[in-house]
Write a protein that holds these residues in place. Structure first.
Motif, PDB file in Angstrom:
ATOM      1  N   LYS A 155       1.038  -1.246   0.194  1.00  0.00           N
ATOM      2  CA  LYS A 155       0.258   0.264   0.240  1.00  0.00           C
ATOM      3  C   LYS A 155       1.119   1.609  -0.118  1.00  0.00           C
ATOM      4  O   LYS A 155       0.494   2.337  -0.488  1.00  0.00           O
ATOM      5  CB  LYS A 155      -0.557   0.121   1.263  1.00  0.00           C
ATOM      6  CG  LYS A 155      -2.044  -0.796   1.139  1.00  0.00           C
ATOM      7  CD  LYS A 155      -3.028  -1.027   2.380  1.00  0.00           C
ATOM      8  CE  LYS A 155      -3.639  -2.497   2.407  1.00  0.00           C
ATOM      9  NZ  LYS A 155      -5.091  -2.415   3.172  1.00  0.00           N
ATOM     10  N   TRP A 278      -0.530   5.412   2.827  1.00  0.00           N
ATOM     11  CA  TRP A 278      -1.868   5.177   2.366  1.00  0.00           C
ATOM     12  C   TRP A 278      -2.984   5.350   2.929  1.00  0.00           C
ATOM     13  O   TRP A 278      -3.677   5.340   1.723  1.00  0.00           O
ATOM     14  CB  TRP A 278      -0.787   3.387   2.356  1.00  0.00           C
ATOM     15  CG  TRP A 278      -1.255   2.510   3.367  1.00  0.00           C
ATOM     16  CD1 TRP A 278      -0.300   2.202   4.355  1.00  0.00           C
ATOM     17  CD2 TRP A 278      -2.488   2.459   3.312  1.00  0.00           C
ATOM     18  NE1 TRP A 278      -1.001   1.207   5.523  1.00  0.00           N
ATOM     19  CE2 TRP A 278      -2.448   1.352   4.767  1.00  0.00           C
ATOM     20  CE3 TRP A 278      -4.370   2.235   3.442  1.00  0.00           C
ATOM     21  CZ2 TRP A 278      -3.188   0.643   5.978  1.00  0.00           C
ATOM     22  CZ3 TRP A 278      -4.949   1.311   4.146  1.00  0.00           C
ATOM     23  CH2 TRP A 278      -4.900   0.346   5.220  1.00  0.00           C
ATOM     24  N   PHE A 282      -6.200   5.131   0.030  1.00  0.00           N
ATOM     25  CA  PHE A 282      -6.652   4.397  -0.402  1.00  0.00           C
ATOM     26  C   PHE A 282      -8.365   3.977  -0.033  1.00  0.00           C
ATOM     27  O   PHE A 282      -8.700   4.802   1.505  1.00  0.00           O
ATOM     28  CB  PHE A 282      -6.070   2.910   0.779  1.00  0.00           C
ATOM     29  CG  PHE A 282      -5.363   2.029  -0.506  1.00  0.00           C
ATOM     30  CD1 PHE A 282      -5.206   0.524  -0.626  1.00  0.00           C
ATOM     31  CD2 PHE A 282      -4.075   2.625  -0.683  1.00  0.00           C
ATOM     32  CE1 PHE A 282      -4.487   0.654  -1.509  1.00  0.00           C
ATOM     33  CE2 PHE A 282      -3.135   2.529  -1.276  1.00  0.00           C
ATOM     34  CZ  PHE A 282      -3.376   1.085  -2.069  1.00  0.00           C
ATOM     35  N   SER A 287      -8.087  -0.786  -0.648  1.00  0.00           N
ATOM     36  CA  SER A 287      -8.005  -1.444   0.604  1.00  0.00           C
ATOM     37  C   SER A 287      -8.277  -3.081   0.519  1.00  0.00           C
ATOM     38  O   SER A 287      -7.344  -3.659   1.371  1.00  0.00           O
ATOM     39  CB  SER A 287      -7.969  -0.909   2.036  1.00  0.00           C
ATOM     40  OG  SER A 287      -7.639  -1.300   3.318  1.00  0.00           O
ATOM     41  N   CYS A 313      -0.755  -2.903   6.542  1.00  0.00           N
ATOM     42  CA  CYS A 313      -2.168  -3.008   6.325  1.00  0.00           C
ATOM     43  C   CYS A 313      -3.295  -3.046   5.978  1.00  0.00           C
ATOM     44  O   CYS A 313      -3.619  -2.586   4.971  1.00  0.00           O
ATOM     45  CB  CYS A 313      -1.092  -3.637   4.221  1.00  0.00           C
ATOM     46  SG  CYS A 313       0.448  -3.068   3.815  1.00  0.00           S
TER      47      CYS A 313
END
Length: 317
Positions: A155, A278, A282, A287, A313
């Protein structure tokens, strides 16, 4: 500063003024189904790469673009030169050799004759690449040379590569994050699919000549990470050496000096260097899509465990 870095600066800065003259479709070429920047390489160069002759003491650094390879490269060069105890004159000779031989800082960059010229470089050669294992010269994996592979969570890698793509005149821009995200997920970017890279490298996770390290691991404790790297390559340094290199080769220190070391390219190359950025880009659906993709490609593998995907993540609940 080595000549190899100077050459990329020269090419990139020339491209700033020339970028408007090249159509987006001509900025990349395809070789064996993977895209590459046409300004820095060619199909002929990648064909010539097959004949590259590896030395047993070569130091290879591999990683997908925007996983921290420039940062890692600086660390390893500092570790190697400290271990080797080069004199000032020896360092000048090594830099001059790169100038004379017109080197580039990535194995896949340059003209087809570059691999013949590389034979004239003094040992130890530090060789960096974004190539996946199957496109490395056969001699690399068959030799006793050691390979350090760097990974970064997908990500943050995707976000960093997005900014790099849109700011780098050697690459075609994207009109939106959503358009780019689709290209990233489908591997339609320079150097191909991030996920294919990981799947391939996972096959070598137990190879005695290959060490794998995480960007996040280096960010958490750079000195400890460098000690692991030094042990892998057989470099011998003092505690003071590690502290000095960690200070000099921190992301922030390199970013502050980037104009001096990389010219205009420095503004593109060094952005934030943080973990978790990220979350600003996202969507929830994106995601979840990447979570599923990672699970489909690497779920249950040793590499997935090493990368701590859930830590870096997954959205906190």
């Amino acid at each position: 500063m080595s000549r190899s870095r100077e050459r990329v600066i020269e090419v990139v800065e020339n491209s700033f003024s020339e970028s408007g003259k090249v159509s987006p479709e001509d900025l990349l070429f395809s070789y064996k189904g993977i895209l590459y920047p046409a300004t820095l390489s060619s199909p002929e160069t990648l064909e010539a790469l097959k004949s590259f002759e590896t030395r047993s003491d070569d130091v290879f650094l591999a990683g997908y673009p925007k996983t921290g390879t420039n940062w890692l490269g600086q660390m390893v060069m500092d570790l190697e030169s400290t271990d080797a105890k080069y004199t000032e004159e020896e360092m000048k000779e090594r830099i001059n050799a790169e100038k004379m031989l017109e080197m580039f800082p990535r194995l896949e960059f340059g003209d087809p004759g570059i691999y013949e010229r590389m034979k004239k470089l003094p040992s130890r050669r530090i060789i960096q690449t974004h190539l996946p294992p199957h496109l490395l010269p056969p001699s690399v994996l068959q030799s006793k040379a050691k390979i350090l592979v760097l990974f970064r969570n997908p990500k943050d890698t995707a976000v960093s590569y997005y900014h790099f793509y849109n700011n780098m005149p050697l690459l075609p821009s994207f009109t939106s994050w959503d358009e780019y995200f689709a290209a990233f997920m489908n591997g339609k970017l320079a150097w191909g699919s991030y996920f294919d890279h990981l799947v391939e490298w996972n096959k070598y996770i137990d190879h005695e000549g290959i060490m794998m390290i995480n960007y996040e691991e280096l960010k958490e404790d750079q000195v400890l990470g460098m000690k692991k790297i030094a042990a892998f390559f057989g470099f011998s340094l003092s505690e003071e050496d590690f502290s000095r290199i960690a200070e000099k080769a921190s992301f922030q220190a390199m970013k502050e000096k980037s104009r001096e070391t990389h010219g205009k390219f420095g503004d593109i190359l060094f952005r934030k260097g943080v973990v978790g950025n990220w979350r600003e880009f996202f969507s929830k659906a994106q995601s979840e899509e990447m979570d599923q993709k990672f699970e489909d490609c690497l779920g249950g593998t040793k590499l997935a465990t090493k990368m701590k995907y859930d830590v870096y993540c997954k959205v906190s609940k």
